[in-house]
Design a protein around this motif. Structure first.
Motif, PDB file in Angstrom:
ATOM      1  N   TYR A   1      10.221  -0.541  -7.951  1.00 56.69           N
ATOM      2  CA  TYR A   1       9.334  -1.715  -7.975  1.00 56.69           C
ATOM      3  C   TYR A   1       9.573  -2.612  -6.764  1.00 56.69           C
ATOM      4  O   TYR A   1       8.642  -3.118  -6.153  1.00 56.69           O
ATOM      5  CB  TYR A   1       9.544  -2.505  -9.268  1.00 56.69           C
ATOM      6  CG  TYR A   1       8.772  -3.807  -9.285  1.00 56.69           C
ATOM      7  CD1 TYR A   1       7.389  -3.808  -9.388  1.00 56.69           C
ATOM      8  CD2 TYR A   1       9.426  -5.027  -9.173  1.00 56.69           C
ATOM      9  CE1 TYR A   1       6.674  -4.986  -9.388  1.00 56.69           C
ATOM     10  CE2 TYR A   1       8.718  -6.215  -9.172  1.00 56.69           C
ATOM     11  CZ  TYR A   1       7.345  -6.199  -9.277  1.00 56.69           C
ATOM     12  OH  TYR A   1       6.642  -7.369  -9.266  1.00 56.69           O
ATOM     13  N   GLN A   2      10.846  -2.780  -6.399  1.00 59.28           N
ATOM     14  CA  GLN A   2      11.178  -3.619  -5.242  1.00 59.28           C
ATOM     15  C   GLN A   2      10.580  -3.045  -3.957  1.00 59.28           C
ATOM     16  O   GLN A   2      10.185  -3.797  -3.064  1.00 59.28           O
ATOM     17  CB  GLN A   2      12.699  -3.732  -5.078  1.00 59.28           C
ATOM     18  CG  GLN A   2      13.392  -4.513  -6.171  1.00 59.28           C
ATOM     19  CD  GLN A   2      13.041  -5.981  -6.143  1.00 59.28           C
ATOM     20  OE1 GLN A   2      12.796  -6.552  -5.101  1.00 59.28           O
ATOM     21  NE2 GLN A   2      13.004  -6.606  -7.302  1.00 59.28           N
ATOM     22  N   LEU A   3      10.519  -1.732  -3.860  1.00 58.47           N
ATOM     23  CA  LEU A   3      10.062  -1.092  -2.631  1.00 58.47           C
ATOM     24  C   LEU A   3       8.569  -0.769  -2.633  1.00 58.47           C
ATOM     25  O   LEU A   3       7.963  -0.657  -1.578  1.00 58.47           O
ATOM     26  CB  LEU A   3      10.839   0.207  -2.395  1.00 58.47           C
ATOM     27  CG  LEU A   3      12.358   0.044  -2.248  1.00 58.47           C
ATOM     28  CD1 LEU A   3      13.015   1.400  -2.113  1.00 58.47           C
ATOM     29  CD2 LEU A   3      12.697  -0.813  -1.049  1.00 58.47           C
ATOM     30  N   LEU A   4       7.978  -0.627  -3.824  1.00 64.48           N
ATOM     31  CA  LEU A   4       6.577  -0.198  -3.898  1.00 64.48           C
ATOM     32  C   LEU A   4       5.684  -1.161  -4.668  1.00 64.48           C
ATOM     33  O   LEU A   4       4.771  -1.742  -4.110  1.00 64.48           O
ATOM     34  CB  LEU A   4       6.491   1.171  -4.585  1.00 64.48           C
ATOM     35  CG  LEU A   4       6.886   2.388  -3.776  1.00 64.48           C
ATOM     36  CD1 LEU A   4       7.073   3.573  -4.697  1.00 64.48           C
ATOM     37  CD2 LEU A   4       5.822   2.710  -2.746  1.00 64.48           C
ATOM     38  N   GLY A   5       5.981  -1.324  -5.946  1.00 62.59           N
ATOM     39  CA  GLY A   5       5.080  -2.033  -6.848  1.00 62.59           C
ATOM     40  C   GLY A   5       4.884  -3.496  -6.515  1.00 62.59           C
ATOM     41  O   GLY A   5       3.795  -4.038  -6.704  1.00 62.59           O
ATOM     42  N   LYS A   6       5.927  -4.124  -6.006  1.00 64.99           N
ATOM     43  CA  LYS A   6       5.868  -5.568  -5.787  1.00 64.99           C
ATOM     44  C   LYS A   6       4.895  -5.945  -4.665  1.00 64.99           C
ATOM     45  O   LYS A   6       4.239  -6.964  -4.726  1.00 64.99           O
ATOM     46  CB  LYS A   6       7.277  -6.068  -5.455  1.00 64.99           C
ATOM     47  CG  LYS A   6       7.426  -7.568  -5.571  1.00 64.99           C
ATOM     48  CD  LYS A   6       8.864  -7.979  -5.496  1.00 64.99           C
ATOM     49  CE  LYS A   6       9.380  -7.867  -4.081  1.00 64.99           C
ATOM     50  NZ  LYS A   6      10.676  -8.508  -3.896  1.00 64.99           N
ATOM     51  N   ASP A   7       4.838  -5.111  -3.625  1.00 55.52           N
ATOM     52  CA  ASP A   7       4.063  -5.471  -2.444  1.00 55.52           C
ATOM     53  C   ASP A   7       2.815  -4.620  -2.220  1.00 55.52           C
ATOM     54  O   ASP A   7       2.064  -4.874  -1.298  1.00 55.52           O
ATOM     55  CB  ASP A   7       4.941  -5.374  -1.195  1.00 55.52           C
ATOM     56  CG  ASP A   7       6.080  -6.375  -1.238  1.00 55.52           C
ATOM     57  OD1 ASP A   7       5.811  -7.527  -1.593  1.00 55.52           O
ATOM     58  OD2 ASP A   7       7.212  -6.004  -0.926  1.00 55.52           O
ATOM     59  N   ASP A   8       2.620  -3.597  -3.028  1.00 57.67           N
ATOM     60  CA  ASP A   8       1.473  -2.723  -2.830  1.00 57.67           C
ATOM     61  C   ASP A   8       0.593  -2.748  -4.063  1.00 57.67           C
ATOM     62  O   ASP A   8       0.959  -2.243  -5.107  1.00 57.67           O
ATOM     63  CB  ASP A   8       1.944  -1.297  -2.540  1.00 57.67           C
ATOM     64  CG  ASP A   8       0.822  -0.471  -1.946  1.00 57.67           C
ATOM     65  OD1 ASP A   8      -0.273  -0.437  -2.542  1.00 57.67           O
ATOM     66  OD2 ASP A   8       1.028   0.120  -0.877  1.00 57.67           O
ATOM     67  N   GLU A   9      -0.587  -3.332  -3.922  1.00 57.30           N
ATOM     68  CA  GLU A   9      -1.487  -3.500  -5.069  1.00 57.30           C
ATOM     69  C   GLU A   9      -2.203  -2.212  -5.446  1.00 57.30           C
ATOM     70  O   GLU A   9      -2.884  -2.158  -6.458  1.00 57.30           O
ATOM     71  CB  GLU A   9      -2.492  -4.605  -4.774  1.00 57.30           C
ATOM     72  CG  GLU A   9      -1.835  -5.966  -4.655  1.00 57.30           C
ATOM     73  CD  GLU A   9      -2.805  -7.061  -4.260  1.00 57.30           C
ATOM     74  OE1 GLU A   9      -4.005  -6.760  -4.095  1.00 57.30           O
ATOM     75  OE2 GLU A   9      -2.359  -8.200  -4.124  1.00 57.30           O
ATOM     76  N   ARG A  10      -2.049  -1.158  -4.608  1.00 59.25           N
ATOM     77  CA  ARG A  10      -2.710   0.102  -4.947  1.00 59.25           C
ATOM     78  C   ARG A  10      -2.097   0.721  -6.199  1.00 59.25           C
ATOM     79  O   ARG A  10      -2.768   1.389  -6.958  1.00 59.25           O
ATOM     80  CB  ARG A  10      -2.589   1.092  -3.774  1.00 59.25           C
ATOM     81  CG  ARG A  10      -3.493   0.725  -2.608  1.00 59.25           C
ATOM     82  CD  ARG A  10      -3.300   1.672  -1.463  1.00 59.25           C
ATOM     83  NE  ARG A  10      -2.001   1.497  -0.837  1.00 59.25           N
ATOM     84  CZ  ARG A  10      -1.623   2.114   0.279  1.00 59.25           C
ATOM     85  NH1 ARG A  10      -2.450   2.955   0.878  1.00 59.25           N
ATOM     86  NH2 ARG A  10      -0.436   1.904   0.797  1.00 59.25           N
ATOM     87  N   PHE A  11      -0.803   0.487  -6.400  1.00 55.54           N
ATOM     88  CA  PHE A  11      -0.140   1.045  -7.587  1.00 55.54           C
ATOM     89  C   PHE A  11      -0.254   0.077  -8.762  1.00 55.54           C
ATOM     90  O   PHE A  11       0.055  -1.102  -8.635  1.00 55.54           O
ATOM     91  CB  PHE A  11       1.338   1.319  -7.296  1.00 55.54           C
ATOM     92  CG  PHE A  11       1.572   2.564  -6.483  1.00 55.54           C
ATOM     93  CD1 PHE A  11       1.513   3.817  -7.068  1.00 55.54           C
ATOM     94  CD2 PHE A  11       1.853   2.472  -5.134  1.00 55.54           C
ATOM     95  CE1 PHE A  11       1.724   4.966  -6.328  1.00 55.54           C
ATOM     96  CE2 PHE A  11       2.065   3.615  -4.381  1.00 55.54           C
ATOM     97  CZ  PHE A  11       1.999   4.869  -4.977  1.00 55.54           C
ATOM     98  N   ARG A  12      -0.698   0.597  -9.888  1.00 54.77           N
ATOM     99  CA  ARG A  12      -0.745  -0.209 -11.115  1.00 54.77           C
ATOM    100  C   ARG A  12       0.628  -0.233 -11.777  1.00 54.77           C
ATOM    101  O   ARG A  12       0.958  -1.125 -12.540  1.00 54.77           O
ATOM    102  CB  ARG A  12      -1.772   0.397 -12.098  1.00 54.77           C
ATOM    103  CG  ARG A  12      -3.190   0.410 -11.588  1.00 54.77           C
ATOM    104  CD  ARG A  12      -4.149   1.057 -12.570  1.00 54.77           C
ATOM    105  NE  ARG A  12      -3.780   2.400 -12.966  1.00 54.77           N
ATOM    106  CZ  ARG A  12      -3.998   3.496 -12.256  1.00 54.77           C
ATOM    107  NH1 ARG A  12      -4.589   3.401 -11.075  1.00 54.77           N
ATOM    108  NH2 ARG A  12      -3.636   4.691 -12.699  1.00 54.77           N
ATOM    109  N   CYS A  13       1.402   0.785 -11.493  1.00 56.34           N
ATOM    110  CA  CYS A  13       2.724   0.959 -12.111  1.00 56.34           C
ATOM    111  C   CYS A  13       3.674  -0.154 -11.645  1.00 56.34           C
ATOM    112  O   CYS A  13       3.763  -0.446 -10.465  1.00 56.34           O
ATOM    113  CB  CYS A  13       3.268   2.319 -11.678  1.00 56.34           C
ATOM    114  SG  CYS A  13       4.836   2.708 -12.393  1.00 56.34           S
ATOM    115  N   LEU A  14       4.366  -0.755 -12.587  1.00 55.32           N
ATOM    116  CA  LEU A  14       5.333  -1.805 -12.255  1.00 55.32           C
ATOM    117  C   LEU A  14       6.733  -1.375 -12.709  1.00 55.32           C
ATOM    118  O   LEU A  14       7.477  -2.153 -13.280  1.00 55.32           O
ATOM    119  CB  LEU A  14       4.933  -3.123 -12.912  1.00 55.32           C
ATOM    120  CG  LEU A  14       3.555  -3.668 -12.528  1.00 55.32           C
ATOM    121  CD1 LEU A  14       3.231  -4.920 -13.308  1.00 55.32           C
ATOM    122  CD2 LEU A  14       3.476  -3.937 -11.031  1.00 55.32           C
ATOM    123  N   SER A  15       7.053  -0.138 -12.436  1.00 57.21           N
ATOM    124  CA  SER A  15       8.297   0.448 -12.928  1.00 57.21           C
ATOM    125  C   SER A  15       9.389   0.419 -11.863  1.00 57.21           C
ATOM    126  O   SER A  15       9.120   0.409 -10.667  1.00 57.21           O
ATOM    127  CB  SER A  15       8.045   1.899 -13.345  1.00 57.21           C
ATOM    128  OG  SER A  15       9.249   2.541 -13.662  1.00 57.21           O
TER     129      SER A  15
END
Length: 198
Positions: free
Chosen positions: A35-49
């Motif tokens: 989440y720190q590397l992907l989900g937090k800053d990229d809105e393309r992913f719905r996943c917040l894992s």
């Protein structure tokens, strides 16, 4: 359907499955928070894992959705738009996971240091333990200074890519700091144990 055929779907599915193996390894290592590397800053992913495997599962779900959509419409522009978005998410996740590969030199250095530390702790030489404790505290101090500097740089950063890279570095340093603090605590416990025997 002309724009995306079954072979392309099959190829994407195979690529996602290969990526899933790498994601499982990174999750197993437990060093990085997805989440720190992907989900937090990229809105393309719905996943917040916090787990990379969940992001791969999202890709596979999106692929199934695209397959179903391909059977319901002949709007090639719409299908291409969904396919491009899916490929963009895949590329981002793949690049992120590849960047996280620890270099052999770095791994060997950490393993060597851990062995040395274990040797000193098991040896029970009070003077050597104090020397190692001083080294650990210096290392912790350097890590804290590096983290503080990166946080300052992050606050000044105006570009998304640069901010993401800085966040990644901060996270990695904080994880190293946590392991360092654990080693310091073990040294202090050993020193206290030895001192209590006198």
């Amino acid at each position: 359907m002309a724009s995306l055929d079954l072979n392309q779907f099959q190829t994407l599915q195979e690529q996602f499955k290969r990526l899933s193996v790498i994601a499982e390894q990174r999750d197993h290592d437990g060093e990085y928070n997805a989440y720190q590397l992907l989900g937090k800053d990229d809105e393309r992913f719905r996943c917040l894992s916090a787990h990379f495997t969940d992001y791969v599962k999202e890709l596979l779900t999106d692929l199934e959705h695209l397959k179903r959509l391909a059977t319901k419409t002949d709007d090639h522009d719409l299908l291409r738009l969904y396919a491009d978005r899916l490929c963009g998410k895949y590329m981002m996740l793949q690049k992120c996971l590849e960047r996280l590969r620890p270099t052999e030199t770095k791994k060997q250095h950490v393993i060597f240091w851990q062995k040395q530390l274990k040797k000193v702790i098991n040896n029970g030489d009070l003077g050597e333990l104090y020397d190692k404790l001083a080294q650990q505290k210096q290392f912790e101090q350097r890590l804290s200074e590096q983290i503080d500097q990166l946080i300052i740089d992050l606050k000044r950063s105006e570009h998304i890519a640069a901010s993401a890279a800085l966040q990644e570095q901060i996270l990695e340093l904080k994880q190293r700091q946590g392991r360092c603090q654990k080693a310091t605590w073990q040294l202090e416990q050993k020193i206290n144990h030895l001192r209590s025997r006198f």
